[in-house]
Write a protein that holds these residues in place. Structure first.
Motif, PDB file in Angstrom:
ATOM      1  N   UNK A 168     -12.463  -7.355   1.947  1.00  0.00           N
ATOM      2  CA  UNK A 168     -12.076  -5.937   1.980  1.00  0.00           C
ATOM      3  C   UNK A 168     -10.779  -5.767   2.780  1.00  0.00           C
ATOM      4  N   UNK A 169     -10.653  -6.490   3.868  1.00  0.00           N
ATOM      5  CA  UNK A 169      -9.416  -6.426   4.648  1.00  0.00           C
ATOM      6  C   UNK A 169      -8.249  -6.923   3.794  1.00  0.00           C
ATOM      7  N   UNK A 170      -8.465  -8.019   3.070  1.00  0.00           N
ATOM      8  CA  UNK A 170      -7.415  -8.528   2.185  1.00  0.00           C
ATOM      9  C   UNK A 170      -7.051  -7.504   1.118  1.00  0.00           C
ATOM     10  N   UNK A 171      -8.061  -6.864   0.546  1.00  0.00           N
ATOM     11  CA  UNK A 171      -7.835  -5.859  -0.506  1.00  0.00           C
ATOM     12  C   UNK A 171      -6.996  -4.698   0.027  1.00  0.00           C
ATOM     13  N   UNK A 172      -7.341  -4.204   1.198  1.00  0.00           N
ATOM     14  CA  UNK A 172      -6.589  -3.088   1.767  1.00  0.00           C
ATOM     15  C   UNK A 172      -5.160  -3.505   2.097  1.00  0.00           C
ATOM     16  N   UNK A 173      -4.961  -4.739   2.521  1.00  0.00           N
ATOM     17  CA  UNK A 173      -3.608  -5.229   2.791  1.00  0.00           C
ATOM     18  C   UNK A 173      -2.772  -5.250   1.517  1.00  0.00           C
ATOM     19  N   UNK A 174      -3.374  -5.731   0.436  1.00  0.00           N
ATOM     20  CA  UNK A 174      -2.669  -5.807  -0.847  1.00  0.00           C
ATOM     21  C   UNK A 174      -2.273  -4.415  -1.319  1.00  0.00           C
ATOM     22  N   UNK A 175      -3.221  -3.479  -1.297  1.00  0.00           N
ATOM     23  CA  UNK A 175      -2.933  -2.129  -1.772  1.00  0.00           C
ATOM     24  C   UNK A 175      -1.897  -1.438  -0.896  1.00  0.00           C
ATOM     25  N   UNK A 176      -2.041  -1.566   0.422  1.00  0.00           N
ATOM     26  CA  UNK A 176      -1.101  -0.906   1.317  1.00  0.00           C
ATOM     27  C   UNK A 176       0.316  -1.414   1.099  1.00  0.00           C
ATOM     28  N   UNK A 177       0.468  -2.726   0.938  1.00  0.00           N
ATOM     29  CA  UNK A 177       1.799  -3.292   0.712  1.00  0.00           C
ATOM     30  C   UNK A 177       2.344  -2.900  -0.657  1.00  0.00           C
ATOM     31  N   UNK A 178       1.490  -2.971  -1.691  1.00  0.00           N
ATOM     32  CA  UNK A 178       1.944  -2.657  -3.049  1.00  0.00           C
ATOM     33  C   UNK A 178       2.376  -1.198  -3.169  1.00  0.00           C
ATOM     34  N   UNK A 179       1.637  -0.291  -2.536  1.00  0.00           N
ATOM     35  CA  UNK A 179       1.996   1.117  -2.619  1.00  0.00           C
ATOM     36  C   UNK A 179       3.289   1.410  -1.868  1.00  0.00           C
ATOM     37  N   UNK A 180       3.559   0.655  -0.807  1.00  0.00           N
ATOM     38  CA  UNK A 180       4.854   0.800  -0.133  1.00  0.00           C
ATOM     39  C   UNK A 180       5.990   0.428  -1.064  1.00  0.00           C
ATOM     40  N   UNK A 181       5.817  -0.685  -1.760  1.00  0.00           N
ATOM     41  CA  UNK A 181       6.852  -1.114  -2.699  1.00  0.00           C
ATOM     42  C   UNK A 181       7.007  -0.102  -3.820  1.00  0.00           C
ATOM     43  N   UNK A 182       5.892   0.439  -4.302  1.00  0.00           N
ATOM     44  CA  UNK A 182       5.948   1.432  -5.384  1.00  0.00           C
ATOM     45  C   UNK A 182       6.714   2.670  -4.951  1.00  0.00           C
ATOM     46  N   UNK A 183       6.461   3.112  -3.720  1.00  0.00           N
ATOM     47  CA  UNK A 183       7.160   4.310  -3.249  1.00  0.00           C
ATOM     48  C   UNK A 183       8.650   4.060  -3.066  1.00  0.00           C
ATOM     49  N   UNK A 184       8.992   2.861  -2.606  1.00  0.00           N
ATOM     50  CA  UNK A 184      10.396   2.582  -2.298  1.00  0.00           C
ATOM     51  C   UNK A 184      11.188   2.113  -3.512  1.00  0.00           C
ATOM     52  N   UNK A 185      10.536   1.353  -4.400  1.00  0.00           N
ATOM     53  CA  UNK A 185      11.277   0.723  -5.493  1.00  0.00           C
ATOM     54  C   UNK A 185      10.929   1.270  -6.866  1.00  0.00           C
ATOM     55  N   UNK A 186       9.796   1.969  -6.976  1.00  0.00           N
ATOM     56  CA  UNK A 186       9.389   2.470  -8.283  1.00  0.00           C
ATOM     57  C   UNK A 186       9.291   3.995  -8.298  1.00  0.00           C
ATOM     58  N   UNK A 187       9.890   4.626  -7.297  1.00  0.00           N
ATOM     59  CA  UNK A 187       9.877   6.088  -7.204  1.00  0.00           C
ATOM     60  C   UNK A 187       8.452   6.647  -7.238  1.00  0.00           C
ATOM     61  N   UNK A 198     -10.320 -17.374  -5.639  1.00  0.00           N
ATOM     62  CA  UNK A 198     -10.908 -16.827  -6.866  1.00  0.00           C
ATOM     63  C   UNK A 198     -10.977 -15.306  -6.808  1.00  0.00           C
ATOM     64  N   UNK A 199     -11.254 -14.758  -5.642  1.00  0.00           N
ATOM     65  CA  UNK A 199     -11.246 -13.307  -5.490  1.00  0.00           C
ATOM     66  C   UNK A 199      -9.874 -12.738  -5.800  1.00  0.00           C
ATOM     67  N   UNK A 200      -8.822 -13.364  -5.301  1.00  0.00           N
ATOM     68  CA  UNK A 200      -7.460 -12.863  -5.507  1.00  0.00           C
ATOM     69  C   UNK A 200      -7.030 -12.959  -6.969  1.00  0.00           C
ATOM     70  N   UNK A 201      -7.612 -13.873  -7.728  1.00  0.00           N
ATOM     71  CA  UNK A 201      -7.257 -13.994  -9.145  1.00  0.00           C
ATOM     72  C   UNK A 201      -7.654 -12.761  -9.948  1.00  0.00           C
ATOM     73  N   UNK A 202      -8.579 -11.957  -9.430  1.00  0.00           N
ATOM     74  CA  UNK A 202      -9.035 -10.769 -10.163  1.00  0.00           C
ATOM     75  C   UNK A 202      -7.956  -9.697 -10.288  1.00  0.00           C
ATOM     76  N   UNK A 203      -6.920  -9.775  -9.461  1.00  0.00           N
ATOM     77  CA  UNK A 203      -5.887  -8.726  -9.487  1.00  0.00           C
ATOM     78  C   UNK A 203      -4.953  -8.865 -10.691  1.00  0.00           C
ATOM     79  N   UNK A 204      -4.867 -10.046 -11.270  1.00  0.00           N
ATOM     80  CA  UNK A 204      -3.926 -10.249 -12.375  1.00  0.00           C
ATOM     81  C   UNK A 204      -4.241  -9.308 -13.528  1.00  0.00           C
ATOM     82  N   UNK A 205      -3.219  -8.588 -13.956  1.00  0.00           N
ATOM     83  CA  UNK A 205      -3.376  -7.655 -15.059  1.00  0.00           C
ATOM     84  C   UNK A 205      -3.778  -6.262 -14.642  1.00  0.00           C
ATOM     85  N   UNK A 206      -4.240  -6.094 -13.412  1.00  0.00           N
ATOM     86  CA  UNK A 206      -4.587  -4.750 -12.935  1.00  0.00           C
ATOM     87  C   UNK A 206      -3.323  -4.029 -12.479  1.00  0.00           C
ATOM     88  N   UNK A 207      -3.416  -2.718 -12.385  1.00  0.00           N
ATOM     89  CA  UNK A 207      -2.283  -1.895 -11.979  1.00  0.00           C
ATOM     90  C   UNK A 207      -2.589  -1.202 -10.674  1.00  0.00           C
TER      91      UNK A 207
END
Length: 690
Positions: free
Chosen positions: A152-171, A109-118
């Protein structure tokens, strides 16, 4: 070495990610999984038409932050091309609180909160801080009670991975606050002012220019009008940023301006762009539906697509606009600033020019008519970006009140035990004071603060050391960390006594069980000295077994750690599966008859604390020559069996209850003091002898 090799192989296997068929199971139709984009587990997400619409990746591959079990929490993240979360799903984890405590439902349920966020949003887990509203402010994610550190550990993992993808694939998608129209600026402008100050842009393409773009294709002869009149305009497009009120008021008539302001009062994060086309192109096709994305218009910024859609506002221009514009095709498009669009920086507008070749089943071809646009900075303001606190700072902020209360309590307890233990032990109300303190530890530190220390933390630290991972997980629970700091500091001053005797919530619960047993006049079972010493060694065996499991079978560490009933009795307050509740209740019932049986004989954390007590630098319990020979009173009264027959204190088993200190300082209890007093009375006084 074999253990280290096994851990290295296991770590590498987890870093490789799931095979394609496993990841496909998480993709919801009509979406599908495309090709792998790199060797880090980033995949294409395809829509029903086969076009790339996002990215799919695992957090354990991109950002393997260790959880409290020592292993990363693996989640599947689905991002669209604009950096917005389409889905976040739990794949695998070993977080003790979710494995056999709360269950996985609250985690999912915690992870469902990310849907629609940027990923452009400033997201935090915990108590809000800073101002609310649109723009650069924070987005708060509700944590999970009793498991805040894990999420919080899960949240930081999600952000760290997503920002890597953004830097590599979304300029590098923008993660800062977008520029907002400065509503305080009100310049009286005319249409001519807009043209002279380049506040409205005109984009033109002639038939000849478009013809040149189609040259060499099968569509080069499919526009007779362009061939007949090459110098005529194919596209005559006027573009204005209507975000600044000064520009909008100069471009639109009063009614349209009022309607636009009402629209912006509802859609506060939208940036409105006016487009007026007076030539052949017309901006839209016959199939266009209002309030949708125009099929012939596209925009990009920083290499990323900018989603634009019709605002569904009927447009009438200001009276001083050229007559040709009043007769043209006008529409207001809107895009969301929260996706990173900044009108003050260059952005690319692409208008698609189409031609058809053939009669019965015509083939459609298109070329892009591009223009680079931007708006003046003077009409915009950039709100101060809310600095995103580090995970440790966020955790401290959310537990600020609890940490202050804990700090005050420690500031009172530790100095009293250090400098005034004899004074405290001599109080008539010492037992009520101690029980009140233990009640506070049980209620505040344990059930409320979730500060029950567990063997899981040192074992996870060991596993991290063996695998070369990060120790950052220790910072996600500052309340528990503060208790750890106090316990470790206590090693130097008292050995294990401070934590086991005063700061352990389950130890307090066991002590209350003992007092309840005495109040009920239940028979107390006294273990013989020989068996007491034998049983005390069991906790060291339990600790060694847990260390072995951590090294050779880390995946089973969370189950093995259930030898501690702490999670059941303290963390989840007995709301668990019945067998865990029965196990914890067994020790409490046993505590009615045997004084703190679990703490003395089986607790692996107690064994570790006893070993850590080797750091003790002083003998803090006062002794006399007569202690042990002939006096044995303290040894007989010691419920922990921590005093040898010689009178020496066995500090590895001492819980700092201070009962022996009370006896030592009490002239009515201490046998050497009583004998000395009687001897003094029998000795003749000088006056009487004279």
């Amino acid at each position: 070495m074999a253990a280290l090799a096994w851990l290295f192989i296991a770590h590498c296997a987890s870093a490789e990610g799931l095979p394609r068929e496993r990841i496909e199971d998480f993709i919801v139709p009509p979406m599908s999984l495309g090709e792998a984009l790199n060797d880090k587990g980033v995949w294409q997400l395809l829509n029903s038409g086969g076009a790339e619409t996002g990215y799919v990746f695992e957090t354990s591959v991109m950002a393997p932050l260790p959880g409290f079990s020592g292993a990363p929490i693996n989640m599947l993240v689905v991002l669209d091309l604009n950096g917005r979360f389409m889905d976040v799903k739990l794949i695998e984890h070993n977080e003790p609180i979710f494995v056999s405590g709360l269950g996985e439902a609250p985690f999912r349920q915690f992870l469902e909160q990310y849907r629609g966020l940027s990923i452009s949003d400033n997201m935090v887990v915990g108590t809000p801080y800073g101002a609310g509203g649109d723009g650069g402010q924070l987005v708060y994610l509700d944590g999970v009670t009793k498991a805040t550190a894990s999420v919080r550990i899960a949240h930081e993992s999600i952000l760290a991975a997503a920002l890597q993808v953004a830097r590599e694939k979304m300029q590098g998608i923008s993660a800062g606050p977008p520029a907002l129209p400065d509503l305080s600026i009100d310049e009286p402008l005319t249409w001519q002012d807009l043209v002279d100050q380049d506040l409205i842009h005109r984009v033109t393409y002639t038939n000849a220019e478009v013809q040149q773009l189609f040259e060499g294709t099968i569509w080069q002869d499919d526009d007779p009008e362009a061939l007949d009149d090459p110098e005529a305009l194919y596209l005559d497009l006027w573009v204005a940023d209507l975000g600044p009120p000064s520009i909008a008021r100069a471009v639109l008539d009063e009614d349209t301006y009022e309607e636009l302001q009402y629209f912006l009062s509802i859609s506060t994060s939208d940036a409105p762009i006016l487009m007026v086309e007076t030539a052949r192109h017309g901006l839209v096709t016959e199939d266009f539906v209002r309030n949708t994305s125009p099929d012939l218009i596209a925009a990009h910024q920083d290499g990323l697509p900018v989603a634009m859609r019709d605002a569904d506002i009927f447009v009438t221009l200001a009276d001083d606009a050229p007559d040709a514009l009043h007769d043209g095709t006008a529409m207001i498009l809107r895009t969301d600033r929260r996706l990173g669009f900044d009108p003050t920086r260059d952005w690319l507008l692409s208008i698609q020019a189409q031609r058809q070749h053939g009669m019965f089943q015509p083939e459609t071809g298109s070329v892009s008519l591009d223009a680079t646009l931007s708006s003046p900075e003077r009409f915009y303001t950039r709100p101060a970006e809310v600095r995103r606190l580090s995970p440790f700072e966020e955790a401290i902020r959310s537990r600020q009140t609890d940490l202050i209360v804990l700090g005050i309590a420690m500031a009172v307890l530790i100095p009293v035990l250090l400098f005034g233990q004899s004074w405290l032990a001599a109080r008539k109300l010492f037992t009520p004071i101690r029980l009140a303190t233990l009640a506070g530890v049980l209620g505040f530190v344990g059930w409320w603060g979730q500060g029950q220390l567990s063997i899981v933390t040192p074992l996870a630290t060991l596993q991290t050391a063996l695998t070369g991972g990060s120790y950052a997980f220790l910072l996600y629970d500052p309340f528990g960390l503060a208790v750890w700091v106090a316990a470790i500091a206590g090693f130097v001053l008292w050995g294990r006594g401070l934590f086991c005797g005063w700061l352990c919530p389950f130890g307090a619960l066991q002590e209350f069980a003992h007092h309840i047993g005495r109040l009920l006049r239940l028979p107390q079972i006294t273990i013989s000295a020989t068996w007491d010493q034998r049983l005390k060694s069991v906790k060291y065996i339990a600790l060694a077994g847990l260390v072995a499991v951590t090294i050779f079978a880390p995946a089973h560490m969370d189950k093995a750690a259930e030898i501690e009933p702490f999670k059941t009795a303290i963390t989840t307050f007995f709301i668990r599966e019945w067998y865990y509740v029965a196990y914890a209740a067994l020790w409490l019932v046993l505590g009615l008859f045997v004084f703190k049986g679990f703490c003395r004989y089986l607790c692996p954390l107690g064994a570790l604390m006893a070993i850590g007590g080797a750091l003790r630098l002083r003998r803090w319990i006062p002794r006399r020559v007569e202690c042990g020979s002939p006096c044995q009173l303290c040894r007989v009264k010691c419920n922990y069996g921590a005093i040898k027959k010689t009178g020496e204190i066995q500090y590895s088993e001492c819980f700092q209850c201070l009962d022996c200190v009370t006896i030592h300082d009490d002239p009515k209890q201490c046998v050497p003091l009583i004998l000395a007093a009687k001897s003094q009375k029998r000795r003749p006084q000088p006056e009487a002898a004279e």
